[in-house]
Design a protein around this motif. Structure first.
Motif, PDB file in Angstrom:
ATOM      1  N   ASN A 155       0.832  -1.204   0.000  1.00  0.00           N
ATOM      2  CA  ASN A 155       0.000   0.000   0.000  1.00  0.00           C
ATOM      3  C   ASN A 155       0.861   1.247   0.000  1.00  0.00           C
ATOM      4  N   HIS A 156       0.356   2.296  -0.629  1.00  0.00           N
ATOM      5  CA  HIS A 156       1.012   3.594  -0.540  1.00  0.00           C
ATOM      6  C   HIS A 156       0.003   4.708  -0.843  1.00  0.00           C
ATOM      7  N   ALA A 157       0.262   5.837  -0.208  1.00  0.00           N
ATOM      8  CA  ALA A 157      -0.489   7.062  -0.481  1.00  0.00           C
ATOM      9  C   ALA A 157       0.403   7.990  -1.295  1.00  0.00           C
ATOM     10  N   GLU A 158      -0.202   8.803  -2.161  1.00  0.00           N
ATOM     11  CA  GLU A 158       0.570   9.676  -3.041  1.00  0.00           C
ATOM     12  C   GLU A 158       0.051  11.101  -2.948  1.00  0.00           C
ATOM     13  N   PHE A 159       0.993  12.034  -3.165  1.00  0.00           N
ATOM     14  CA  PHE A 159       0.640  13.444  -3.071  1.00  0.00           C
ATOM     15  C   PHE A 159       1.576  14.249  -3.961  1.00  0.00           C
ATOM     16  N   GLY A 160       0.999  15.176  -4.713  1.00  0.00           N
ATOM     17  CA  GLY A 160       1.774  16.056  -5.579  1.00  0.00           C
ATOM     18  C   GLY A 160       1.168  17.448  -5.599  1.00  0.00           C
ATOM     19  N   ALA A 172      -1.940  23.429  -8.836  1.00  0.00           N
ATOM     20  CA  ALA A 172      -2.389  22.086  -9.215  1.00  0.00           C
ATOM     21  C   ALA A 172      -2.119  21.129  -8.057  1.00  0.00           C
ATOM     22  N   LEU A 173      -3.088  20.300  -7.754  1.00  0.00           N
ATOM     23  CA  LEU A 173      -3.006  19.354  -6.651  1.00  0.00           C
ATOM     24  C   LEU A 173      -3.434  17.987  -7.138  1.00  0.00           C
ATOM     25  N   GLN A 174      -2.645  16.969  -6.753  1.00  0.00           N
ATOM     26  CA  GLN A 174      -3.023  15.590  -7.059  1.00  0.00           C
ATOM     27  C   GLN A 174      -2.718  14.718  -5.854  1.00  0.00           C
ATOM     28  N   THR A 175      -3.658  13.879  -5.506  1.00  0.00           N
ATOM     29  CA  THR A 175      -3.486  12.954  -4.401  1.00  0.00           C
ATOM     30  C   THR A 175      -4.136  11.628  -4.764  1.00  0.00           C
ATOM     31  N   GLY A 176      -3.749  10.585  -4.060  1.00  0.00           N
ATOM     32  CA  GLY A 176      -4.303   9.278  -4.400  1.00  0.00           C
ATOM     33  C   GLY A 176      -3.895   8.208  -3.409  1.00  0.00           C
ATOM     34  N   TYR A 194      -7.179  11.741  -7.347  1.00  0.00           N
ATOM     35  CA  TYR A 194      -7.978  12.961  -7.483  1.00  0.00           C
ATOM     36  C   TYR A 194      -7.060  14.097  -7.916  1.00  0.00           C
ATOM     37  N   ARG A 195      -7.561  14.892  -8.850  1.00  0.00           N
ATOM     38  CA  ARG A 195      -6.798  16.027  -9.378  1.00  0.00           C
ATOM     39  C   ARG A 195      -7.667  17.289  -9.350  1.00  0.00           C
ATOM     40  N   GLN A 196      -7.003  18.399  -9.010  1.00  0.00           N
ATOM     41  CA  GLN A 196      -7.666  19.702  -9.068  1.00  0.00           C
ATOM     42  C   GLN A 196      -6.626  20.749  -9.454  1.00  0.00           C
ATOM     43  N   ALA A 197      -7.009  21.647 -10.351  1.00  0.00           N
ATOM     44  CA  ALA A 197      -6.123  22.725 -10.798  1.00  0.00           C
ATOM     45  C   ALA A 197      -6.934  24.005 -10.934  1.00  0.00           C
ATOM     46  N   GLU A 205      -9.646  22.404 -13.551  1.00  0.00           N
ATOM     47  CA  GLU A 205      -9.623  20.939 -13.594  1.00  0.00           C
ATOM     48  C   GLU A 205     -10.125  20.411 -12.256  1.00  0.00           C
ATOM     49  N   ASP A 206     -11.021  19.444 -12.299  1.00  0.00           N
ATOM     50  CA  ASP A 206     -11.567  18.837 -11.095  1.00  0.00           C
ATOM     51  C   ASP A 206     -12.127  17.476 -11.477  1.00  0.00           C
ATOM     52  N   ASN A 207     -11.361  16.428 -11.224  1.00  0.00           N
ATOM     53  CA  ASN A 207     -11.788  15.083 -11.605  1.00  0.00           C
ATOM     54  C   ASN A 207     -11.150  14.045 -10.692  1.00  0.00           C
ATOM     55  N   GLY A 208     -11.719  12.859 -10.727  1.00  0.00           N
ATOM     56  CA  GLY A 208     -11.204  11.749  -9.946  1.00  0.00           C
ATOM     57  C   GLY A 208     -11.687  10.437 -10.511  1.00  0.00           C
TER      58      GLY A 208
END
Length: 366
Positions: A155-160, A172-176, A194-197, A205-208
């Motif tokens: 398992n891992h969590a991601e963040f950008g 711009a933000l991305q997490t998952g 999930y992405r938002q810009a 931008e707003d999608n997942g």
């Protein structure tokens, strides 16, 4: 004269009795049984005192044995009492209590170490147990899901995050979250991102999306059965939510700890909720997925899924993901991922056909 003769006879009888002529014991017997110092006679010889000789040992037939003379243990320092050593050779430093000597030392037996996690495991090994532990580990029914989700999983969590300010303010933000469980019998994977810009405080931008994939091997062969479930939402698309359900068969060309390569073919359907056409559309699915461990620190992986409509293969969706990961620390907890994602829809219903994403993400493994 008769009285004088009577007194003289009495005196003669007393002298005769105490002279030892009769069978009565003389006075010296009392001197042998009683120490001379108790009888008032001095026994000092100039340097010490002479002890009286002990009385003879009683006969075996004597009903009441006599008390023997006091015997003192050895090894007493002379400083206890000057001249006291003349009475006995010495007096023990332990005040008459000598330490008991053991023929062989007593050694406690070594305890058998049983590497088990619970009392029931110790019993199953057949090891002797003196007493039960105070508290045995108890796993309740509501603990099972968490134990299952944390043991045997990768398992891992991601963040950008990236942005700019000045002539153009962008953010711009991305997490998952990714969770994968791989065994000799099956592979289960969950993926959410999930992405938002925004630009100049305007959301651009707003999608997942969420994907659940299950792959079950058939009788330990290279063939498998798979199932896929996916959800996708996008604020700037013509639908509010897209669902897809697919299943089929797969073939594992390579499956080991460092390299995996599998191809899949199946069928299913998709539905776009909130779109002008929100009916279920039957579709096929063709897919290929691979990953390879380059070395102890680097890994690459990629996936391609092709979803054509059964009645018209020119109506299709194509999703491509490619990523490269590298460890950032020796603890294996932090990694850097560079990824590229392309989502293509041949019938976007008024929106653009292609969405292309690239990102640099920090991964935390747990």
């Amino acid at each position: 004269m008769s009285s004088i003769r009577f007194i003289s006879c009495v005196l003669l009888v007393n002298v005769w009795l105490f002279s030892g002529v009769s069978g009565f014991a003389p006075v010296d017997v009392y001197a042998q049984q009683v120490p001379s110092w108790q009888a008032g006679n001095s026994t000092f010889n100039g340097t010490g005192y002479d002890l009286p000789s002990p009385p003879p040992a009683p006969a075996a037939s004597s009903p009441s044995p006599a008390i023997g003379a006091l015997e003192l243990p050895a090894d007493t320092p002379e400083s206890i009492s000057p001249g006291f050593s003349d009475l006995q050779p010495s007096w023990g430093g332990e005040f008459g209590l000598s330490p008991a000597s053991l023929d062989t030392p007593i050694v406690a037996p070594e305890e058998t170490v049983v590497e088990t996690s619970s009392y029931s495991d110790v019993i199953s090994t057949g090891q002797p147990v003196e007493s039960a532990p105070l508290e045995e580990e108890v796993v309740r029914w509501y603990h099972r899901p968490w134990i299952w989700m944390t043991q045997g999983w990768d398992n891992h969590a991601e963040f950008g995050l990236d942005g700019s300010s000045g002539n153009a303010d962008t953010l711009a933000l991305q997490t998952g979250l990714e969770m994968k469980r791989k065994t000799d019998a099956y592979t289960l994977a969950l993926d959410f991102d999930y992405r938002q810009a925004s630009a100049s405080s305007v959301t651009t931008e707003d999608n997942g999306r969420f994907n659940l994939d299950y792959d079950k091997l058939l009788n330990n062969s290279n063939w498998s059965l798979f199932g896929k479930f996916g959800m996708e939402f996008d604020k700037f698309k013509s639908f509010d939510l897209r669902l897809n359900l697919n299943s089929g068969v797969g073939y594992h060309w390579i499956r080991n700890d460092t390299t995996n390569l599998v191809t899949r073919f199946g069928a299913g359907a998709s539905k776009e909720i909130g779109a002008p056409d929100d009916s279920w559309i039957p579709e096929a699915v063709f897919g290929i997925e691979a990953d390879h461990q380059l070395n102890s620190r680097q890994k690459i992986k990629g996936k391609l899924d092709y979803f054509p409509a059964w009645d018209d293969f020119s109506d299709f969706r194509l999703v491509t993901d490619v990523a490269w990961e590298t460890l950032l620390s020796d603890s294996d907890n932090f990694s850097l991922r560079l990824s590229v994602t392309d989502r293509y829809d041949s019938t976007p219903q008024g929106a653009l056909k292609n969405d292309f994403y690239y990102s640099a993400l920090l991964l935390y493994k747990f």
